[in-house]
Design a protein around this motif. Structure first.
Motif, PDB file in Angstrom:
ATOM      1  N   TRP A 208       1.036  -0.815   0.128  1.00  0.00           N
ATOM      2  CA  TRP A 208       0.395  -0.211   0.114  1.00  0.00           C
ATOM      3  C   TRP A 208       1.139   1.388   0.063  1.00  0.00           C
ATOM      4  CZ3 TRP A 208      -0.379   3.980   3.547  1.00  0.00           C
ATOM      5  CH2 TRP A 208       0.144   3.635   4.604  1.00  0.00           C
ATOM      6  N   GLY A 209       2.216   0.971   0.035  1.00  0.00           N
ATOM      7  CA  GLY A 209       3.053   2.307   0.307  1.00  0.00           C
ATOM      8  C   GLY A 209       3.295   2.812  -0.974  1.00  0.00           C
TER       9      GLY A 209
ATOM     10  N   LEU B 186      -6.077   4.238   7.405  1.00  0.00           N
ATOM     11  CA  LEU B 186      -4.705   4.816   6.633  1.00  0.00           C
ATOM     12  C   LEU B 186      -5.138   5.677   5.242  1.00  0.00           C
ATOM     13  CD1 LEU B 186      -2.048   3.997   8.440  1.00  0.00           C
ATOM     14  CD2 LEU B 186      -3.405   5.446   9.671  1.00  0.00           C
TER      15      LEU B 186
ATOM     16  N   GLU C 118      -6.341   9.167   4.467  1.00  0.00           N
ATOM     17  CA  GLU C 118      -5.216  10.242   3.252  1.00  0.00           C
ATOM     18  C   GLU C 118      -5.903  10.917   1.742  1.00  0.00           C
ATOM     19  OE1 GLU C 118      -1.903  11.837   3.328  1.00  0.00           O
ATOM     20  OE2 GLU C 118      -2.969  11.131   5.339  1.00  0.00           O
TER      21      GLU C 118
ATOM     22  N   TYR D 139       0.636 -12.517  15.067  1.00  0.00           N
ATOM     23  CA  TYR D 139       1.760 -12.626  14.984  1.00  0.00           C
ATOM     24  C   TYR D 139       2.433 -13.675  14.453  1.00  0.00           C
ATOM     25  CZ  TYR D 139      -0.102  -7.791  13.716  1.00  0.00           C
ATOM     26  OH  TYR D 139      -0.094  -6.694  13.193  1.00  0.00           O
TER      27      TYR D 139
ATOM     28  N   LYS E  69       7.523  -0.616  12.958  1.00  0.00           N
ATOM     29  CA  LYS E  69       7.792  -1.807  13.444  1.00  0.00           C
ATOM     30  C   LYS E  69       6.630  -2.291  13.561  1.00  0.00           C
ATOM     31  CE  LYS E  69       9.204  -5.074  17.236  1.00  0.00           C
ATOM     32  NZ  LYS E  69       9.836  -5.464  18.677  1.00  0.00           N
ATOM     33  N   ALA E  70       6.582  -3.405  12.387  1.00  0.00           N
ATOM     34  CA  ALA E  70       5.238  -4.298  12.256  1.00  0.00           C
ATOM     35  C   ALA E  70       4.441  -4.651  13.988  1.00  0.00           C
ATOM     36  CB  ALA E  70       6.106  -5.959  11.505  1.00  0.00           C
TER      37      ALA E  70
ATOM     38  N   ASP F  59       4.622   0.345   9.821  1.00  0.00           N
ATOM     39  CA  ASP F  59       5.310  -0.363   8.217  1.00  0.00           C
ATOM     40  C   ASP F  59       5.875   1.156   7.743  1.00  0.00           C
ATOM     41  OD1 ASP F  59       3.365   0.945   6.451  1.00  0.00           O
ATOM     42  OD2 ASP F  59       2.741  -0.754   6.155  1.00  0.00           O
ATOM     43  N   TRP F  60       7.115   0.562   6.623  1.00  0.00           N
ATOM     44  CA  TRP F  60       7.418   2.203   6.160  1.00  0.00           C
ATOM     45  C   TRP F  60       6.320   3.360   5.612  1.00  0.00           C
ATOM     46  CZ3 TRP F  60       7.734   3.480   1.315  1.00  0.00           C
ATOM     47  CH2 TRP F  60       7.379   2.450   0.095  1.00  0.00           C
ATOM     48  N   GLY F  61       5.262   2.369   4.748  1.00  0.00           N
ATOM     49  CA  GLY F  61       4.601   3.560   4.447  1.00  0.00           C
ATOM     50  C   GLY F  61       3.985   4.910   5.266  1.00  0.00           C
ATOM     51  N   GLN F  62       3.742   3.901   6.541  1.00  0.00           N
ATOM     52  CA  GLN F  62       3.415   4.532   7.491  1.00  0.00           C
ATOM     53  C   GLN F  62       4.618   5.416   7.997  1.00  0.00           C
ATOM     54  OE1 GLN F  62       1.434   1.150   8.596  1.00  0.00           O
ATOM     55  NE2 GLN F  62       0.621   2.162  10.292  1.00  0.00           N
TER      56      GLN F  62
ATOM     57  N   LEU G 229       6.455   6.707   6.669  1.00  0.00           N
ATOM     58  CA  LEU G 229       7.319   8.050   5.398  1.00  0.00           C
ATOM     59  C   LEU G 229       6.385   9.014   5.290  1.00  0.00           C
ATOM     60  CD1 LEU G 229       8.756   9.132   2.481  1.00  0.00           C
ATOM     61  CD2 LEU G 229       7.067   6.931   1.661  1.00  0.00           C
ATOM     62  N   LEU G 230       4.697   8.105   5.780  1.00  0.00           N
ATOM     63  CA  LEU G 230       3.921   9.318   5.598  1.00  0.00           C
ATOM     64  C   LEU G 230       4.123  10.421   6.676  1.00  0.00           C
ATOM     65  CD1 LEU G 230       0.354   7.792   5.130  1.00  0.00           C
ATOM     66  CD2 LEU G 230       1.345   9.699   3.891  1.00  0.00           C
TER      67      LEU G 230
END
Lengths: 424, 424, 424, 424
Positions: A229-230, A264, A268, C281, D215-216, D228-231, D233-234
């Motif tokens: 999704w990112g 999220l 956005e 998880y 962190k997941a 995650d990286w998407g969050q 980065l936001l």
């Protein structure tokens, strides 16, 4: 083949009293049933044209029988489905599998069945016969400009066909990626894909949307260029206001929290649409709600909450579609089970006591918050779903009616046993 | 098409000095190089007949060119591979894809190329044209006795064909399982499968083995009837001394510790064979060693240790085979890369300082144990692998030679561009 | 602190009419309600003594308040729980955290609350103060005999304490494993563990069982010596008829099909017991049914089917226990939610139309099989669970009563705010 | 305790000839060795202050011996490490564990050891003694403004302490999230977190950076607010140019393609720093390179390529740090193994034939691209790493020297056996 009104009536008459009994029980204990029923009636789930025949795996495919032989028969199938459940009022086409010479005829046919044309789907993950350039190493990401150009033009052609049919969205699922470390420069692949998408975006009519679908893996097994999704959101933001992210439930890494992603993306303002299915291992494309029904409910819980927070219209502001592969079930029966599961999850989400939930969240009353969600999920709201279907002119129990009338047998009679749906 | 001796010689001559320089460096710092080279020379990896053309996914297949058109040409391909690397001296057939009218001709052909016939593979995961019963709902597990019977007889036919070719093992990979909760009674499916396997087992010649391959998922996406090593071991134990478990590296749930499984199966004297490939997500069937080379080494580390502990012969007491799908690479180049990665991992495992490792384990010196394994893995043992190949009459750099001689171009010339290998 | 009868009565009186209304609705549409209620009444879930205080993670622990300060107060807590839901009539102790000087007193106390002592749990995953040997590198698997001896003796001591309390089973969860490749010889670790287990097994009283619990990972992060059901079953088979496998829902690799494992262990007559919890998880130890309630139902579906096939008694032939970590909820409230979720899943499994399901399976009617399971799962059977509780003398809504009476406040008053339960 | 020059010299003298022999062999076959050595010499990896004692899991902790008792001794440990390998010239502090009364003294001490202060780490995942508000339900995300305020002020205090020490970055790892569906409104939690981060961002000195670590899962087991990286980065984009994403190798869902994430973050100019460790299952925090060394190499391959494409300085433009938990190894030995693995991966990435790789990518020569990467990975570049260490004044074999000199024994003598490092 079409469902006759008297067949429907006979079915509903037989079941009416039992249904009423259950409905009034639900109404007694669930607030706002009427509002829920109205929303259920308005909610329509698009049926993909490729889900009307049996799908398969790389290991083989087991054909069903009486599969639609062409687009007309696919529309007929969705029409039948919609006549039964009144929640499948849209069909989503896949080009070139569903390319048509005469779109107005097709449009008329769909109208007869009460169907509209949902998002159009392009295909740059396969090589078609006689195609000049190969997509073996990608399409919109390809290092060779000629391949990218071909893929761009195909997408624009899909838009053109969609315009002729009255569709208003293009879904781009890209298989583009790599199978081995080193194969791809990720950054360059992203940039080339972005440039290609910009050209397609430029060709969108004013009121159209483009959905950028992401997928973690398969058919590429090392990297996917729109992999999560990112990445999809990056593309959508760089493209502009008509570009949105599309979420397919099976396109995530193990254990992903999809409901959080949904929330999220709504925040956005970039959630565009949904592909429903279920899975245990990967993109298994199983019947919606058949493996993790609570997850489906939690996703709808976020959808309802997030859309309401923005004042969005549940029925029309997002694209809702099933995307499943019916490997061993009758495709129409499978679709009926998926639609039913989706409607139940939606009804449950609508019945959540929002105010109480907000209060529990505000107070970090975790036990209470869980009770509120479980209360909605554990309550049997099937009578509301049946009532919505009934009021809209459908069958109280679509699957039973389909079986009682032996409709598949009829379809086989019409179409033959050995048919294979185009694209499968 | 055959590799000429003078072509090989010219290639080796050109590279000889550089190779010698590297070899003597390795020999200077690595004990027992000579013993390792001998073991590498003896080690042969079976090539599956279905890996000689390009594979695909459910989304499509991109054909290569010059693919073998029949079993004879598949044997020719493996012969070419073996001439290049001298480590691919066996071919594994798949019935019915490779069924032959005249086995003795085929046997002679293989002998000419220095090849033997590895384990035979049956196919009950697809319906063949004209087949009476369908495997849509399983084969050896099927609720209908007629289906089971057909699948049993097919397996016995495969044994028969294998006997004619001089093979000595049958590999049974069962796709049997279920896609949805409720579809299967797990216990009954297990019992029916066991009964079917017993009938096949009874048909095994005295010196034959049967390998029961397990797989976590795909093509069934809810349950698989031989789903993990525990289930396979149960079957193998209930069948008898000729039945063994076969491990395919891609057939596990995420994060499984495969090397531990290997060790325990050796402990139980029930490890039968191996399918090499690599994967990141599921049964991705990528080139061996292309994603997790350290895992490949760790597995060989257990194989060497466990086989030595039982006094087993590395080269002959287990079945070694590649099982990959070459979706985007030239199949022969891909196989060369897989074989090279396997040989390197094997060489590294052979070079592990066993005594020091045992001591470190005894003392729980975890740091030291890691150093010992990393020392073996980080050392560049490619010169030993090249030397083994060279001494056995192969090329110092098989892939370079294959490319320099433009052998694929030759194959295309012979076979044409649009060929599709049988079974793909 | 004890629940007074008049408090219970007042609560039940208030809710009685609504409950009756719902109950009769369920009874109208669900066959064999009476039989289901009886089975629900007989079904008791053991409460672990370490779940009565707040748990934590390696990153920290947030204490609750009014936690039990000793075993007596833990028994009091379980007694309170049992008085509320009448389904928690057993407590499972952990040694050394719950070691007692005077077992007969403790036994009397438990009897007063209507509680029996479930399986005893040993602890060789931590070093206790003053302990001679360290378990840093394992216990029953340790390379040093002195460490193994200490761990064996501890387990035998646990049996001894269990005998004094009237327990009849020992659960062995071994953290033993390794954190790094090379650290352990898997085979030798297995053999040493087996030898140790044999000594413990030899110390079991005639009517005792030993449960071998498996776990995929954590606290060891490379290998675990009893890592999956296959390994546990190997141990259980090598030990003898008193040894069984114990399944903890959180102890699997991602996507594992636990219900299939359960079915096969029942087939092998080696399923011994269950630890309920839920997870997204890893071994997240969340409230049972809070993440994947359908999975919980599917597991019970196999349990009911498999136990009935063997003529086993649901209530007594397997060990049922919760094993969760209450990091952010009130432990007693959390346990009530877990027990409720388990009872619902059990009720749903009992209500499955077995004959219809068998027929659908026989005919490979996958759609129908799914309908049958979903019918059971989607039906709201909470009134049956409440009725069972009510008839057994418990509260119609235990959680509401607990909150209405402000019982936690009472416990804090008695015990103080800053208490930490032993072992946490 | 400090390493004496004569001890180093004696060690290096003894190994010099063998080292030279290996070095010249590598130089013979690897281009640009000199440039690689120079870059290796410049590359420094930060050591976290909390990694100098033994870590543990929620199940327990096994203490080592001679652990540092205070910040001064932690600096001494890193100084020793740096003296040995000359690649550990920075220490990363954790507040409040490392809060100091007199920063200038500490700064002088660090300077004596040639150390600088890397990113500062705040702690809002635990409650400290006497703390007014609890982080049980989050910190920067908390629904209660007072809790957020406390967490914001703590972060600002950490910046203040960092300024005094000469640090130039703040790393924020947030445990904030939820354990159960319903607990959190994801959107609101995101917004509250963003507001809190903005206040911290406003307090950053001009030349400072803030790293937003994602962190997941763990310690929250349903959702994580920076998951995650998407969050991440936001958040970084919404905060501004001083905000960056920090990647910890263990903080992903199973099978994530981390190297692709790294590449895309570099593309977006938002990669800020790195936490090295390795893992098989979750955030296992094992020694870097101990489980998946090829992945570590592939990540460095993207780092080198992506940084070079932007003209970034490898040594200073990103924050490099180890973040591991030494549960069963001597922390200093473990750190030496991690640093060695990182340096090897970096050296391999530097040795990749970039031009050839670009060409292969351009031509979709997947086989060749793989060969190029494997050539770099399979080559034994340890002599280059050793040479860089040697030239910088370190030991040719740090671990051997550490053991030969029995330095841990010395530390135990100084500090005692039963010490526990602050924060553990």
């Amino acid at each position: 083949m079409q469902l006759e009104k008297h067949q429907l009536d006979r079915h509903n008459d037989k079941l009416f009293n039992g249904h009423q009994r259950k409905l009034s029980f639900v109404q007694e204990f669930t607030p706002e049933c009427e509002a829920i029923i109205k929303k259920l009636m308005a909610f329509q789930i698009g049926i993909p044209s490729w889900a009307l025949g049996n799908g398969g795996t790389r290991f083989g495919r087991f054909s069903g029988a009486g599969e639609p032989r062409n687009l007309e028969e696919k529309i007929e199938d969705v029409g039948l489905l919609h006549a039964l459940n009144r929640s499948s009022g849209a069909i989503s086409l896949h080009i070139p599998w569903d390319s048509v010479a005469d779109p107005s005829n097709i449009r008329n046919l769909a109208t007869q069945y009460g169907l509209r044309f949902d998002a159009m789907n392009s295909n740059t993950f396969q090589d078609q016969k006689g195609q000049e350039q190969s997509y073996k190493f990608g399409s919109l990401q390809h290092t060779d400009k000629a391949v990218r150009k071909q893929a761009i033009e195909h997408n624009i052609e899909v838009i053109r066909q969609g315009v002729a049919l009255g569709s208003e969205a293009l879904t781009i699922w890209l298989a583009d990626g790599s199978c081995f470390p080193g194969q791809l420069n990720f950054r360059n692949a992203f940039q080339r894909t972005l440039e290609s998408l910009k050209e397609i975006y430029a060709a969108l009519p004013a009121h159209w949307k483009v959905f950028i679908e992401y997928k973690a893996f398969e058919p590429n097994f090392y990297s996917t260029t729109v992999g999560d999704w990112g990445q999809s959101l990056l593309f959508a933001n760089k493209l502009g206001p008509k570009a949105f992210t599309l979420v397919d439930l099976g396109h995530h890494l193990p254990n992903a929290n999809i409901e959080q992603i949904v929330s999220l993306l709504l925040m956005e303002e970039k959630l565009g649409g949904f592909h429903f299915n279920d899975s245990k291992y990967g993109d298994d494309d199983l019947t919606a709600g058949s493996i993790k029904p609570y997850q489906l409910f939690l996703i709808f819980n976020e959808l309802v909450e997030g859309m309401d927070a923005r004042g969005m219209d549940h029925a029309s502001d997002l694209g809702w579609m099933i995307d499943a592969s019916h490997n061993i079930k009758d495709p129409l029966e499978d679709l009926m089970q998926s639609v039913e599961a989706i409607m139940i999850a939606y009804a449950q989400a609508l019945s959540v006591d929002r105010k109480a939930l907000q209060l529990a969240q505000q107070e970090n009353d975790v036990v209470r918050a869980q009770e509120i969600l479980q209360q909605a999920f554990r309550t049997d709201l099937r009578p509301l779903v049946a009532e919505a279907r009934f009021r809209a002119g459908g069958a109280l129990e679509p699957l039973s009616l389909f079986r009682d009338l032996e409709l598949r047998k009829e379809l086989i009679k019409e179409r033959g046993r050995e048919t294979v749906s185009t694209g499968l």
